[in-house]
Design a protein around this motif. Structure first.
Motif, PDB file in Angstrom:
ATOM      1  N   ALA A   1      12.693   3.374 -14.880  1.00  0.00           N
ATOM      2  CA  ALA A   1      12.822   4.597 -14.080  1.00  0.00           C
ATOM      3  C   ALA A   1      12.531   4.354 -12.604  1.00  0.00           C
ATOM      4  O   ALA A   1      12.928   5.129 -11.759  1.00  0.00           O
ATOM      5  N   SER A   2      11.806   3.298 -12.280  1.00  0.00           N
ATOM      6  CA  SER A   2      11.527   3.019 -10.878  1.00  0.00           C
ATOM      7  C   SER A   2      12.060   1.642 -10.529  1.00  0.00           C
ATOM      8  O   SER A   2      11.443   0.644 -10.869  1.00  0.00           O
ATOM      9  N   PRO A   3      13.218   1.578  -9.882  1.00  0.00           N
ATOM     10  CA  PRO A   3      13.806   0.287  -9.558  1.00  0.00           C
ATOM     11  C   PRO A   3      12.912  -0.498  -8.606  1.00  0.00           C
ATOM     12  O   PRO A   3      12.221   0.082  -7.775  1.00  0.00           O
ATOM     13  N   PRO A   4      12.923  -1.832  -8.735  1.00  0.00           N
ATOM     14  CA  PRO A   4      12.030  -2.629  -7.914  1.00  0.00           C
ATOM     15  C   PRO A   4      12.317  -2.506  -6.422  1.00  0.00           C
ATOM     16  O   PRO A   4      11.465  -2.762  -5.608  1.00  0.00           O
ATOM     17  N   SER A   5      13.520  -2.085  -6.042  1.00  0.00           N
ATOM     18  CA  SER A   5      13.851  -1.979  -4.624  1.00  0.00           C
ATOM     19  C   SER A   5      13.435  -0.635  -4.015  1.00  0.00           C
ATOM     20  O   SER A   5      13.578  -0.437  -2.823  1.00  0.00           O
ATOM     21  N   ALA A   6      12.941   0.292  -4.836  1.00  0.00           N
ATOM     22  CA  ALA A   6      12.566   1.611  -4.325  1.00  0.00           C
ATOM     23  C   ALA A   6      11.385   1.499  -3.357  1.00  0.00           C
ATOM     24  O   ALA A   6      10.443   0.762  -3.589  1.00  0.00           O
ATOM     25  N   ALA A   7      11.484   2.238  -2.266  1.00  0.00           N
ATOM     26  CA  ALA A   7      10.416   2.235  -1.271  1.00  0.00           C
ATOM     27  C   ALA A   7       9.214   2.992  -1.821  1.00  0.00           C
ATOM     28  O   ALA A   7       9.366   3.936  -2.596  1.00  0.00           O
ATOM     29  N   PRO A   8       8.020   2.611  -1.420  1.00  0.00           N
ATOM     30  CA  PRO A   8       6.832   3.351  -1.878  1.00  0.00           C
ATOM     31  C   PRO A   8       6.831   4.762  -1.296  1.00  0.00           C
ATOM     32  O   PRO A   8       7.447   5.027  -0.269  1.00  0.00           O
ATOM     33  N   ALA A   9       6.120   5.638  -1.958  1.00  0.00           N
ATOM     34  CA  ALA A   9       5.988   7.014  -1.478  1.00  0.00           C
ATOM     35  C   ALA A   9       5.268   7.014  -0.132  1.00  0.00           C
ATOM     36  O   ALA A   9       4.468   6.124   0.150  1.00  0.00           O
ATOM     37  N   PRO A  10       5.535   8.003   0.710  1.00  0.00           N
ATOM     38  CA  PRO A  10       4.867   8.068   2.019  1.00  0.00           C
ATOM     39  C   PRO A  10       3.346   8.080   1.881  1.00  0.00           C
ATOM     40  O   PRO A  10       2.794   8.704   0.977  1.00  0.00           O
ATOM     41  N   ASP A  11       2.680   7.394   2.799  1.00  0.00           N
ATOM     42  CA  ASP A  11       1.224   7.332   2.813  1.00  0.00           C
ATOM     43  C   ASP A  11       0.690   8.605   3.476  1.00  0.00           C
ATOM     44  O   ASP A  11       0.906   8.824   4.662  1.00  0.00           O
TER      45      ASP A  11
END
Length: 185
Positions: A40-50
């Motif tokens: 469900a979470s591809p490795p290329s997905a950016a992290p959520a905003p800090d």
């Protein structure tokens, strides 16, 4: 002291363990090499905003007190492949309990600080946000409030569980029945 018969290991036990281990390793070799534990979470997905890096629309008084991030969660509400962050924040205070706010943050383009995409609870509402939960496209929390200005800010006398569901491009509020005489939301 005599050993119990079922506690002694024999060669047949070791052979059975080796065969089971070989079967597991053999089965794992048959899996495709690009298999992931969490598709469900591809490795290329950016992290959520800090949430610590965001600028919030809070008036923290003279000197611009720092903002405390009390709780956070993340989900991709709009389905664009980039997660948004839900953050419970308040102005830092030396004493007392300043009101909380609940914001949804999105990542700004060009590596800038995260932006406030939605305000679910504004600080002017004078509430405290507790028990934040983010699941799928739903945000849930407990709101604590006060029945009058005479109630000490340490001791909220009203509470209500609420949830916001992301539908048709916006968050839709669903309040649960109020306890302690109700809380208008």
């Amino acid at each position: 002291m005599t050993e119990l018969p079922h506690t002694r290991t024999r060669a047949v036990h070791w052979l059975a363990t080796a065969a089971a281990l070989a079967a597991v390793l053999g089965a794992s070799a048959l899996l495709p090499s690009d298999a992931t534990a969490n598709p469900a979470s591809p490795p290329s997905a950016a992290p959520a905003p800090d949430p610590v890096k965001a600028h919030y629309p809070l008036d923290c008084g003279p000197g611009g007190s720092a903002v405390d991030v009390l709780d956070k969660g993340a989900a991709d509400f709009d389905g664009d492949g980039a997660a948004e962050t839900v953050a419970v924040v308040r102005c830092r205070a030396e004493g007392g309990t300043p009101p909380s706010a609940l914001f949804v943050l999105s990542q700004a383009a060009g590596g800038r600080a995260p932006e406030v995409a939605a305000t679910l609870v504004a600080p002017k509402e004078g509430m405290t946000v507790r028990d934040l939960q983010v699941r799928g496209t739903t945000v849930a929390a407990k709101l604590l409030g006060y029945s009058s200005p005479e109630v000490p800010r340490c001791c909220p006398d009203r509470q209500r569980r609420v949830k916001w569901d992301w539908r048709d491009g916006k968050f839709r509020l669903t309040p649960a029945p109020a306890s302690g005489g109700g809380l208008s939301v």
